[in-house]
Design a protein around this motif. Structure first.
Motif, PDB file in Angstrom:
ATOM      1  N   PHE A 180       2.150   0.191  -0.249  1.00  0.00           N
ATOM      2  CA  PHE A 180       2.369  -0.148  -1.656  1.00  0.00           C
ATOM      3  C   PHE A 180       3.101   0.997  -2.368  1.00  0.00           C
ATOM      4  N   TYR A 181       2.693   2.223  -2.052  1.00  0.00           N
ATOM      5  CA  TYR A 181       3.314   3.404  -2.663  1.00  0.00           C
ATOM      6  C   TYR A 181       4.790   3.497  -2.276  1.00  0.00           C
ATOM      7  N   GLU A 182       5.089   3.301  -1.007  1.00  0.00           N
ATOM      8  CA  GLU A 182       6.478   3.380  -0.558  1.00  0.00           C
ATOM      9  C   GLU A 182       7.306   2.256  -1.173  1.00  0.00           C
ATOM     10  N   ALA A 183       6.712   1.064  -1.270  1.00  0.00           N
ATOM     11  CA  ALA A 183       7.418  -0.063  -1.887  1.00  0.00           C
ATOM     12  C   ALA A 183       7.670   0.208  -3.366  1.00  0.00           C
ATOM     13  N   ALA A 184       6.688   0.823  -4.028  1.00  0.00           N
ATOM     14  CA  ALA A 184       6.825   1.123  -5.456  1.00  0.00           C
ATOM     15  C   ALA A 184       7.993   2.078  -5.706  1.00  0.00           C
ATOM     16  N   LYS A 185       8.189   3.038  -4.802  1.00  0.00           N
ATOM     17  CA  LYS A 185       9.307   3.979  -4.968  1.00  0.00           C
ATOM     18  C   LYS A 185      10.646   3.264  -4.829  1.00  0.00           C
ATOM     19  N   LYS A 186      10.703   2.318  -3.910  1.00  0.00           N
ATOM     20  CA  LYS A 186      11.950   1.576  -3.725  1.00  0.00           C
ATOM     21  C   LYS A 186      12.251   0.701  -4.934  1.00  0.00           C
ATOM     22  N   VAL A 187      11.210   0.056  -5.452  1.00  0.00           N
ATOM     23  CA  VAL A 187      11.394  -0.801  -6.628  1.00  0.00           C
ATOM     24  C   VAL A 187      11.804   0.030  -7.839  1.00  0.00           C
ATOM     25  N   ARG A 188      11.187   1.186  -7.984  1.00  0.00           N
ATOM     26  CA  ARG A 188      11.508   2.048  -9.133  1.00  0.00           C
ATOM     27  C   ARG A 188      12.949   2.525  -9.068  1.00  0.00           C
ATOM     28  N   ALA A 189      13.442   2.726  -7.864  1.00  0.00           N
ATOM     29  CA  ALA A 189      14.818   3.206  -7.699  1.00  0.00           C
ATOM     30  C   ALA A 189      15.837   2.186  -8.193  1.00  0.00           C
ATOM     31  N   THR A 190      15.414   0.936  -8.310  1.00  0.00           N
ATOM     32  CA  THR A 190      16.326  -0.106  -8.809  1.00  0.00           C
ATOM     33  C   THR A 190      16.220  -0.274 -10.320  1.00  0.00           C
ATOM     34  N   GLY A 191      15.309   0.493 -10.941  1.00  0.00           N
ATOM     35  CA  GLY A 191      15.138   0.410 -12.390  1.00  0.00           C
ATOM     36  C   GLY A 191      13.971  -0.444 -12.833  1.00  0.00           C
ATOM     37  N   SER A 192      13.225  -0.996 -11.882  1.00  0.00           N
ATOM     38  CA  SER A 192      12.066  -1.823 -12.209  1.00  0.00           C
ATOM     39  C   SER A 192      10.773  -1.108 -11.813  1.00  0.00           C
ATOM     40  N   TYR A 193       9.662  -1.724 -12.129  1.00  0.00           N
ATOM     41  CA  TYR A 193       8.344  -1.213 -11.744  1.00  0.00           C
ATOM     42  C   TYR A 193       7.655  -2.249 -10.883  1.00  0.00           C
ATOM     43  N   ILE A 194       6.856  -1.789  -9.918  1.00  0.00           N
ATOM     44  CA  ILE A 194       6.215  -2.720  -9.008  1.00  0.00           C
ATOM     45  C   ILE A 194       5.032  -3.430  -9.648  1.00  0.00           C
ATOM     46  N   THR A 195       4.435  -2.830 -10.678  1.00  0.00           N
ATOM     47  CA  THR A 195       3.300  -3.450 -11.356  1.00  0.00           C
ATOM     48  C   THR A 195       3.162  -2.854 -12.742  1.00  0.00           C
ATOM     49  N   SER A 196       2.223  -3.371 -13.502  1.00  0.00           N
ATOM     50  CA  SER A 196       1.965  -2.870 -14.853  1.00  0.00           C
ATOM     51  C   SER A 196       0.486  -2.559 -14.983  1.00  0.00           C
ATOM     52  N   ASP A 197       0.013  -1.626 -14.210  1.00  0.00           N
ATOM     53  CA  ASP A 197      -1.393  -1.249 -14.224  1.00  0.00           C
ATOM     54  C   ASP A 197      -1.760  -0.696 -15.598  1.00  0.00           C
ATOM     55  N   SER A 198      -2.739  -1.323 -16.225  1.00  0.00           N
ATOM     56  CA  SER A 198      -3.160  -0.906 -17.565  1.00  0.00           C
ATOM     57  C   SER A 198      -4.252   0.149 -17.540  1.00  0.00           C
ATOM     58  N   GLY A 199      -4.627   0.584 -16.359  1.00  0.00           N
ATOM     59  CA  GLY A 199      -5.689   1.579 -16.248  1.00  0.00           C
ATOM     60  C   GLY A 199      -7.041   0.969 -15.966  1.00  0.00           C
ATOM     61  N   ASP A 200      -7.100  -0.343 -15.735  1.00  0.00           N
ATOM     62  CA  ASP A 200      -8.340  -1.020 -15.418  1.00  0.00           C
ATOM     63  C   ASP A 200      -8.715  -0.720 -13.979  1.00  0.00           C
ATOM     64  N   ALA A 201      -9.890  -0.123 -13.770  1.00  0.00           N
ATOM     65  CA  ALA A 201     -10.320   0.224 -12.417  1.00  0.00           C
ATOM     66  C   ALA A 201     -10.436  -1.006 -11.536  1.00  0.00           C
ATOM     67  N   GLY A 202     -10.634  -2.166 -12.135  1.00  0.00           N
ATOM     68  CA  GLY A 202     -10.740  -3.382 -11.369  1.00  0.00           C
ATOM     69  C   GLY A 202      -9.453  -3.740 -10.654  1.00  0.00           C
ATOM     70  N   PHE A 203      -8.325  -3.238 -11.172  1.00  0.00           N
ATOM     71  CA  PHE A 203      -7.051  -3.507 -10.515  1.00  0.00           C
ATOM     72  C   PHE A 203      -7.032  -2.887  -9.127  1.00  0.00           C
ATOM     73  N   PHE A 204      -7.448  -1.640  -9.038  1.00  0.00           N
ATOM     74  CA  PHE A 204      -7.466  -0.956  -7.749  1.00  0.00           C
ATOM     75  C   PHE A 204      -8.509  -1.567  -6.821  1.00  0.00           C
ATOM     76  N   ASP A 205      -9.680  -1.870  -7.383  1.00  0.00           N
ATOM     77  CA  ASP A 205     -10.769  -2.380  -6.575  1.00  0.00           C
ATOM     78  C   ASP A 205     -10.520  -3.789  -6.087  1.00  0.00           C
ATOM     79  N   GLY A 206      -9.885  -4.604  -6.951  1.00  0.00           N
ATOM     80  CA  GLY A 206      -9.764  -6.009  -6.619  1.00  0.00           C
ATOM     81  C   GLY A 206      -8.437  -6.442  -6.059  1.00  0.00           C
ATOM     82  N   SER A 207      -7.420  -5.589  -6.178  1.00  0.00           N
ATOM     83  CA  SER A 207      -6.097  -6.049  -5.746  1.00  0.00           C
ATOM     84  C   SER A 207      -5.470  -5.166  -4.677  1.00  0.00           C
ATOM     85  N   GLY A 208      -6.316  -4.495  -3.926  1.00  0.00           N
ATOM     86  CA  GLY A 208      -5.774  -3.680  -2.854  1.00  0.00           C
ATOM     87  C   GLY A 208      -5.006  -4.519  -1.863  1.00  0.00           C
ATOM     88  N   PRO A 209      -3.940  -3.964  -1.298  1.00  0.00           N
ATOM     89  CA  PRO A 209      -3.130  -4.720  -0.324  1.00  0.00           C
ATOM     90  C   PRO A 209      -3.987  -5.187   0.850  1.00  0.00           C
TER      91      PRO A 209
END
Length: 209
Positions: A180-209
């Motif tokens: 996910f981290y490597e994919a996020a770097k590639k997406v960011r290089a195109t000017g976009s973001y891979i996600t919009s994490d709002s800081g909710d801990a549930g995002f990490f806990d519930g949406s792991g790859p």
């Protein structure tokens, strides 16, 4: 530590910390040390903090089968609102419920701080086959069982195929957080973001790859 008892957790998408077992003397269960009271005449009072609107109906059935046990449910708020009140009560050594509903991601912190009771000694570890492996893994921590799952639900990660294609990312190959981290770097290089994490801990806990 200041507190004189540990709570039992109930877990679901939120989880519930199981019915509390006291580890000190001033528990609301009238001094019961976690033994079976279903066939006892001893009058027991349990306090439960939960935002689940269906729990009162469950309690009605439980009290009918256990007339010597009175359960009082309080909605102390959801998420961080309840956790703040719970932390304050535990630190103060009074006012904490016997049982509290918390979310899966929050349980490890309460285990580390010693705020929840390991229910293995009361037979909770015998229920592992009753729950799905995923929810059970969330409550079985460091050799102990610190809560019983209440619920779980499916989660999905939606993505913009055009963005992924432009970045050269195949979502089917994103299976770990490193991926996910490597994919996020590639997406960011195109000017976009891979996600919009709002800081909710549930995002990490519930949406792991």
């Amino acid at each position: 530590m200041k507190f004189n008892k540990r709570i039992i957790a109930l877990l679901g998408a939120a989880a519930m910390v199981l019915p509390l077992a006291a580890c000190g003397g001033n528990d609301t269960a009238g001094g019961n040390e976690g033994g079976d009271t279903s066939g006892s005449d001893e009058q027991i009072e349990l306090t439960v903090w939960s935002w689940d609107s269906t729990l009162p109906r469950t309690v009605e059935g439980f009290e009918a089968e256990n007339p010597n046990i009175k359960v009082t449910i309080t909605n102390a708020g959801t998420n961080t609102t309840e956790y703040q009140a719970l932390n304050n009560a535990m630190e103060a050594g009074s006012g904490a419920p016997d049982i509290a509903q918390i979310e899966y991601y929050a349980l490890p912190e309460y285990v580390i701080r010693g705020y929840v009771q390991d229910m293995s000694e009361y037979g909770a570890d015998e229920f592992s086959d009753f729950f799905t492996p995923g929810t059970w893994a969330s409550v079985a921590i460091q050799g102990g069982v610190y809560a019983l799952p209440m619920d779980s639900g499916p989660m999905a990660w939606f993505y913009n195929k055009d963005v992924m294609d432009e970045a050269g990312v195949n979502p089917d190959e994103v299976r770990t957080w490193d991926d996910f981290y490597e994919a996020a770097k590639k997406v960011r290089a195109t000017g976009s973001y891979i996600t919009s994490d709002s800081g909710d801990a549930g995002f990490f806990d519930g949406s792991g790859p």
